[in-house]
Design a protein around this motif. Structure first.
Motif, PDB file in Angstrom:
ATOM      1  N   THR A 253     -24.609 -16.216  13.138  1.00  0.00           N
ATOM      2  CA  THR A 253     -25.647 -15.432  12.450  1.00  0.00           C
ATOM      3  C   THR A 253     -25.325 -15.266  10.970  1.00  0.00           C
ATOM      4  OG1 THR A 253     -26.181 -14.217  14.480  1.00  0.00           O
ATOM      5  CG2 THR A 253     -26.841 -13.211  12.395  1.00  0.00           C
ATOM      6  N   ALA A 254     -24.060 -14.995  10.654  1.00  0.00           N
ATOM      7  CA  ALA A 254     -23.653 -14.838   9.252  1.00  0.00           C
ATOM      8  C   ALA A 254     -23.845 -16.147   8.491  1.00  0.00           C
ATOM      9  CB  ALA A 254     -22.197 -14.386   9.185  1.00  0.00           C
ATOM     10  N   TRP A 255     -23.527 -17.261   9.126  1.00  0.00           N
ATOM     11  CA  TRP A 255     -23.695 -18.577   8.522  1.00  0.00           C
ATOM     12  C   TRP A 255     -25.179 -18.834   8.224  1.00  0.00           C
ATOM     13  CZ3 TRP A 255     -22.163 -23.706  11.484  1.00  0.00           C
ATOM     14  CH2 TRP A 255     -22.357 -24.812  10.623  1.00  0.00           C
ATOM     15  N   ALA A 256     -26.026 -18.608   9.240  1.00  0.00           N
ATOM     16  CA  ALA A 256     -27.451 -18.890   9.088  1.00  0.00           C
ATOM     17  C   ALA A 256     -28.117 -17.990   8.057  1.00  0.00           C
ATOM     18  CB  ALA A 256     -28.156 -18.741  10.439  1.00  0.00           C
ATOM     19  N   SER A 257     -27.673 -16.729   7.990  1.00  0.00           N
ATOM     20  CA  SER A 257     -28.274 -15.784   7.046  1.00  0.00           C
ATOM     21  C   SER A 257     -27.610 -15.839   5.669  1.00  0.00           C
ATOM     22  CB  SER A 257     -28.197 -14.361   7.603  1.00  0.00           C
ATOM     23  OG  SER A 257     -26.857 -13.970   7.809  1.00  0.00           O
ATOM     24  N   LYS A 258     -26.595 -16.729   5.531  1.00  0.00           N
ATOM     25  CA  LYS A 258     -25.862 -16.911   4.269  1.00  0.00           C
ATOM     26  C   LYS A 258     -25.170 -15.622   3.815  1.00  0.00           C
ATOM     27  CE  LYS A 258     -29.413 -19.038   2.167  1.00  0.00           C
ATOM     28  NZ  LYS A 258     -30.137 -19.883   1.149  1.00  0.00           N
ATOM     29  N   ASP A 259     -24.697 -14.856   4.802  1.00  0.00           N
ATOM     30  CA  ASP A 259     -23.925 -13.654   4.513  1.00  0.00           C
ATOM     31  C   ASP A 259     -22.456 -14.076   4.403  1.00  0.00           C
ATOM     32  OD1 ASP A 259     -22.501 -11.260   4.510  1.00  0.00           O
ATOM     33  OD2 ASP A 259     -23.870 -10.274   5.910  1.00  0.00           O
ATOM     34  N   LEU A 260     -22.048 -14.470   3.209  1.00  0.00           N
ATOM     35  CA  LEU A 260     -20.719 -15.055   3.038  1.00  0.00           C
ATOM     36  C   LEU A 260     -19.587 -14.077   3.321  1.00  0.00           C
ATOM     37  CD1 LEU A 260     -21.301 -17.260  -0.132  1.00  0.00           C
ATOM     38  CD2 LEU A 260     -21.373 -17.913   2.275  1.00  0.00           C
ATOM     39  N   GLY A 261     -19.802 -12.816   3.070  1.00  0.00           N
ATOM     40  CA  GLY A 261     -18.767 -11.823   3.363  1.00  0.00           C
ATOM     41  C   GLY A 261     -18.407 -11.824   4.837  1.00  0.00           C
ATOM     42  N   LYS A 262     -19.437 -11.716   5.687  1.00  0.00           N
ATOM     43  CA  LYS A 262     -19.191 -11.722   7.131  1.00  0.00           C
ATOM     44  C   LYS A 262     -18.751 -13.095   7.614  1.00  0.00           C
ATOM     45  CE  LYS A 262     -22.377  -7.954   8.270  1.00  0.00           C
ATOM     46  NZ  LYS A 262     -23.602  -7.565   9.018  1.00  0.00           N
ATOM     47  N   TYR A 263     -19.292 -14.140   6.988  1.00  0.00           N
ATOM     48  CA  TYR A 263     -18.944 -15.503   7.406  1.00  0.00           C
ATOM     49  C   TYR A 263     -17.451 -15.774   7.195  1.00  0.00           C
ATOM     50  CZ  TYR A 263     -18.814 -20.622   7.395  1.00  0.00           C
ATOM     51  OH  TYR A 263     -18.502 -21.939   7.638  1.00  0.00           O
ATOM     52  N   PHE A 264     -16.948 -15.514   5.993  1.00  0.00           N
ATOM     53  CA  PHE A 264     -15.538 -15.783   5.723  1.00  0.00           C
ATOM     54  C   PHE A 264     -14.616 -14.825   6.472  1.00  0.00           C
ATOM     55  CE2 PHE A 264     -17.138 -17.681   1.579  1.00  0.00           C
ATOM     56  CZ  PHE A 264     -16.911 -18.990   1.996  1.00  0.00           C
ATOM     57  N   ARG A 287     -18.961 -22.095   0.117  1.00  0.00           N
ATOM     58  CA  ARG A 287     -19.910 -21.234  -0.605  1.00  0.00           C
ATOM     59  C   ARG A 287     -20.960 -22.086  -1.306  1.00  0.00           C
ATOM     60  NH1 ARG A 287     -16.536 -18.658  -2.972  1.00  0.00           N
ATOM     61  NH2 ARG A 287     -16.588 -16.676  -1.860  1.00  0.00           N
ATOM     62  N   SER A 288     -20.523 -23.165  -1.950  1.00  0.00           N
ATOM     63  CA  SER A 288     -21.452 -24.043  -2.659  1.00  0.00           C
ATOM     64  C   SER A 288     -22.431 -24.706  -1.704  1.00  0.00           C
ATOM     65  CB  SER A 288     -20.656 -25.109  -3.428  1.00  0.00           C
ATOM     66  OG  SER A 288     -21.517 -26.028  -4.044  1.00  0.00           O
ATOM     67  N   ARG A 289     -21.930 -25.167  -0.567  1.00  0.00           N
ATOM     68  CA  ARG A 289     -22.801 -25.862   0.384  1.00  0.00           C
ATOM     69  C   ARG A 289     -23.780 -24.907   1.056  1.00  0.00           C
ATOM     70  NH1 ARG A 289     -19.682 -29.563   4.456  1.00  0.00           N
ATOM     71  NH2 ARG A 289     -21.847 -29.870   5.095  1.00  0.00           N
ATOM     72  N   ILE A 290     -23.310 -23.715   1.403  1.00  0.00           N
ATOM     73  CA  ILE A 290     -24.183 -22.769   2.100  1.00  0.00           C
ATOM     74  C   ILE A 290     -25.255 -22.219   1.168  1.00  0.00           C
ATOM     75  CG2 ILE A 290     -24.252 -20.506   3.234  1.00  0.00           C
ATOM     76  CD1 ILE A 290     -21.483 -21.159   4.412  1.00  0.00           C
ATOM     77  N   GLY A 292     -26.285 -23.536  -1.465  1.00  0.00           N
ATOM     78  CA  GLY A 292     -27.099 -24.621  -1.989  1.00  0.00           C
ATOM     79  C   GLY A 292     -28.267 -24.997  -1.097  1.00  0.00           C
ATOM     80  N   LYS A 293     -28.307 -24.438   0.116  1.00  0.00           N
ATOM     81  CA  LYS A 293     -29.416 -24.720   1.044  1.00  0.00           C
ATOM     82  C   LYS A 293     -30.490 -23.648   0.907  1.00  0.00           C
ATOM     83  CE  LYS A 293     -27.241 -28.175   3.120  1.00  0.00           C
ATOM     84  NZ  LYS A 293     -26.000 -28.161   2.339  1.00  0.00           N
ATOM     85  N   SER A 294     -31.742 -24.078   0.916  1.00  0.00           N
ATOM     86  CA  SER A 294     -32.833 -23.106   0.824  1.00  0.00           C
ATOM     87  C   SER A 294     -33.049 -22.394   2.151  1.00  0.00           C
ATOM     88  CB  SER A 294     -34.127 -23.806   0.403  1.00  0.00           C
ATOM     89  OG  SER A 294     -34.502 -24.796   1.356  1.00  0.00           O
ATOM     90  N   ARG A 295     -32.719 -23.083   3.248  1.00  0.00           N
ATOM     91  CA  ARG A 295     -32.842 -22.462   4.567  1.00  0.00           C
ATOM     92  C   ARG A 295     -31.823 -23.072   5.511  1.00  0.00           C
ATOM     93  NH1 ARG A 295     -38.417 -23.812   7.287  1.00  0.00           N
ATOM     94  NH2 ARG A 295     -37.210 -23.522   9.173  1.00  0.00           N
ATOM     95  N   ILE A 296     -31.288 -22.268   6.383  1.00  0.00           N
ATOM     96  CA  ILE A 296     -30.299 -22.722   7.366  1.00  0.00           C
ATOM     97  C   ILE A 296     -30.655 -22.157   8.724  1.00  0.00           C
ATOM     98  CG2 ILE A 296     -27.873 -22.624   8.091  1.00  0.00           C
ATOM     99  CD1 ILE A 296     -27.055 -22.452   5.193  1.00  0.00           C
ATOM    100  N   GLU A 297     -30.584 -23.001   9.735  1.00  0.00           N
ATOM    101  CA  GLU A 297     -30.759 -22.557  11.113  1.00  0.00           C
ATOM    102  C   GLU A 297     -29.555 -23.038  11.918  1.00  0.00           C
ATOM    103  OE1 GLU A 297     -34.413 -24.114  12.537  1.00  0.00           O
ATOM    104  OE2 GLU A 297     -35.628 -23.231  10.939  1.00  0.00           O
ATOM    105  N   VAL A 298     -28.971 -22.167  12.699  1.00  0.00           N
ATOM    106  CA  VAL A 298     -27.832 -22.516  13.545  1.00  0.00           C
ATOM    107  C   VAL A 298     -28.140 -22.061  14.965  1.00  0.00           C
ATOM    108  CG1 VAL A 298     -25.360 -22.290  13.955  1.00  0.00           C
ATOM    109  CG2 VAL A 298     -26.241 -22.200  11.620  1.00  0.00           C
ATOM    110  N   ARG A 299     -28.201 -23.012  15.871  1.00  0.00           N
ATOM    111  CA  ARG A 299     -28.483 -22.686  17.261  1.00  0.00           C
ATOM    112  C   ARG A 299     -27.254 -23.024  18.108  1.00  0.00           C
ATOM    113  NH1 ARG A 299     -33.464 -22.372  18.928  1.00  0.00           N
ATOM    114  NH2 ARG A 299     -34.182 -23.877  17.378  1.00  0.00           N
ATOM    115  N   ILE A 300     -26.826 -22.090  18.932  1.00  0.00           N
ATOM    116  CA  ILE A 300     -25.677 -22.301  19.813  1.00  0.00           C
ATOM    117  C   ILE A 300     -26.173 -22.365  21.249  1.00  0.00           C
ATOM    118  CG2 ILE A 300     -23.568 -21.263  20.734  1.00  0.00           C
ATOM    119  CD1 ILE A 300     -23.024 -20.132  18.003  1.00  0.00           C
ATOM    120  N   GLU A 301     -25.823 -23.438  21.940  1.00  0.00           N
ATOM    121  CA  GLU A 301     -26.254 -23.627  23.320  1.00  0.00           C
ATOM    122  C   GLU A 301     -25.065 -24.030  24.191  1.00  0.00           C
ATOM    123  OE1 GLU A 301     -29.152 -26.672  22.716  1.00  0.00           O
ATOM    124  OE2 GLU A 301     -30.774 -25.273  22.265  1.00  0.00           O
TER     125      GLU A 301
END
Length: 351
Positions: A253-264, A287-290, A292-301
């Motif tokens: 969720t942190a990755w998809a929402s680009k919340d770098l604080g929680k992600y790292f 940080r640059s790659r995340i 740099g994206k306008s939108r990110i979706e991460v699905r875990i299955e």
């Protein structure tokens, strides 16, 4: 030469590994046909034209690396594959092809390191394992030769060196082909079916299985900037397993929402960064790659968690989408318990 043994990833490998429109497969096929016809300059121009519209597309960049390899422009091809490994460290194919190019220059230590990274990202990548064995054979030959040079009376080295040299010796003309051959379909799809004289590799490999389209079709697309996960198993997991699962979902969720604080903060201080880069450098790249994206979706299955004391592992299928890029892959996270939190110490893609 050792590169008689080393095998490159075919164009079809990355086409299938990164799900995309059918138009992409057609474009790759057109470039392949141009290469087979000896029109390498036209093939390169075709790829460069496509890259002007999608400069960051990993499939197009991989394709350019293959074309440059076929043209004998080794230094340029190496630059392309090195940059791909930096931008997409989760893809094993660029590491493999980079190793082939290094081996062609007798840089076997670099080839070994690249293949080990390919295997680390995908432990079931058979071609990389085979290539690594060939690189070790060349390194062994060098080591035995040096030992014999330093001590010519060492009779134990002679038979070992002879065995390695026999393994590396070119096959005699007219010799029967090895029993184990790549599938015919892989040969047809490969740009290496008719390599240019200067190309360092001779044959293609069977493509890795394409991501299952049915699994993706069953689940509605995740909302932009959010992560989605499959339903939990019917059997209720133990409390620690639930805590690990919650940590993995929070990381996604942190990755998809680009919340770098929680992600790292999801990664432990002792996290093994790709290529053993300094933690600061790795964070700057992420940080640059995340961002740099306008939108990110991460699905875990298909999430499976196992806990052993203060250690745990989570294995799942990850469906990643960002600005037109769609990658489906298997992933494993190794975690350790720190206080009341589970933190990531190792991240592996593939397998």
């Amino acid at each position: 030469m050792l590169t008689r043994f080393l095998r490159r990833a075919s164009l079809s490998v990355l086409v299938l590994a990164l799900a995309g429109p059918y138009a992409w497969a057609d474009e790759a096929s057109d470039v392949t046909q141009l290469l087979r016809a000896g029109k390498s300059s036209e093939a390169l121009a075709r790829v460069d034209q496509a890259l002007t519209a999608k400069p960051g597309d990993p499939r197009l960049r991989f394709l350019k690396g293959v074309v440059l390899t076929e043209m004998g422009k080794t230094a340029d091809a190496i630059n392309v594959f090195v940059k791909l490994t930096e931008d997409y460290p989760e893809l094993p194919e660029p590491y493999n092809n980079l190793a082939v190019l290094y081996a062609a220059q007798n840089q076997y230590d670099k080839a070994r390191a690249a293949l080990e990274m390919a295997i680390r990202t995908n432990p079931s990548y058979a071609t990389a394992h085979e290539n690594l064995g060939d690189v070790y054979a060349r390194l062994a030959s060098q080591a035995y030769s040096k030992a014999l040079q330093l001590d010519a009376s060492n009779t134990a080295v002679q038979p070992k060196l002879a065995l390695i040299r026999e393994l590396l010796a070119p096959a005699p003309k007219g010799a029967a082909a090895p029993a184990k051959q790549p599938p015919a379909s892989a040969k047809t799809a490969s740009a290496a079916a008719k390599p240019a004289p200067a190309a360092p590799a001779a044959s293609a490999v069977a493509p890795v299985p394409a991501p299952a389209a049915s699994a993706a079709a069953k689940t509605a697309p995740a909302a932009t900037g959010s992560a989605s996960t499959a339903a939990a198993p019917s059997a209720a997991p133990a409390p620690e397993a639930r805590a690990v699962e919650a940590a993995v979902r929070a990381w996604a969720t942190a990755w998809a929402s680009k919340d770098l604080g929680k992600y790292f903060s999801a990664y432990a201080p002792q996290f093994e960064t790709p290529g053993k880069k300094p933690r600061k450098s790795w964070e700057e790249e992420r940080r640059s790659r995340i961002l740099g994206k306008s939108r990110i979706e991460v699905r875990i299955e298909d999430l499976k968690v196992s806990v052993d004391g203060s250690k745990a592992s989570a294995q799942f299928r990850q469906d990643y989408r960002a600005d037109g890029l769609h990658v489906t892959s298997r992933k494993r996270l190794d975690l350790v318990k720190s206080g009341d939190r589970w933190l990531i110490v190792r991240e592996t893609t593939g397998g």
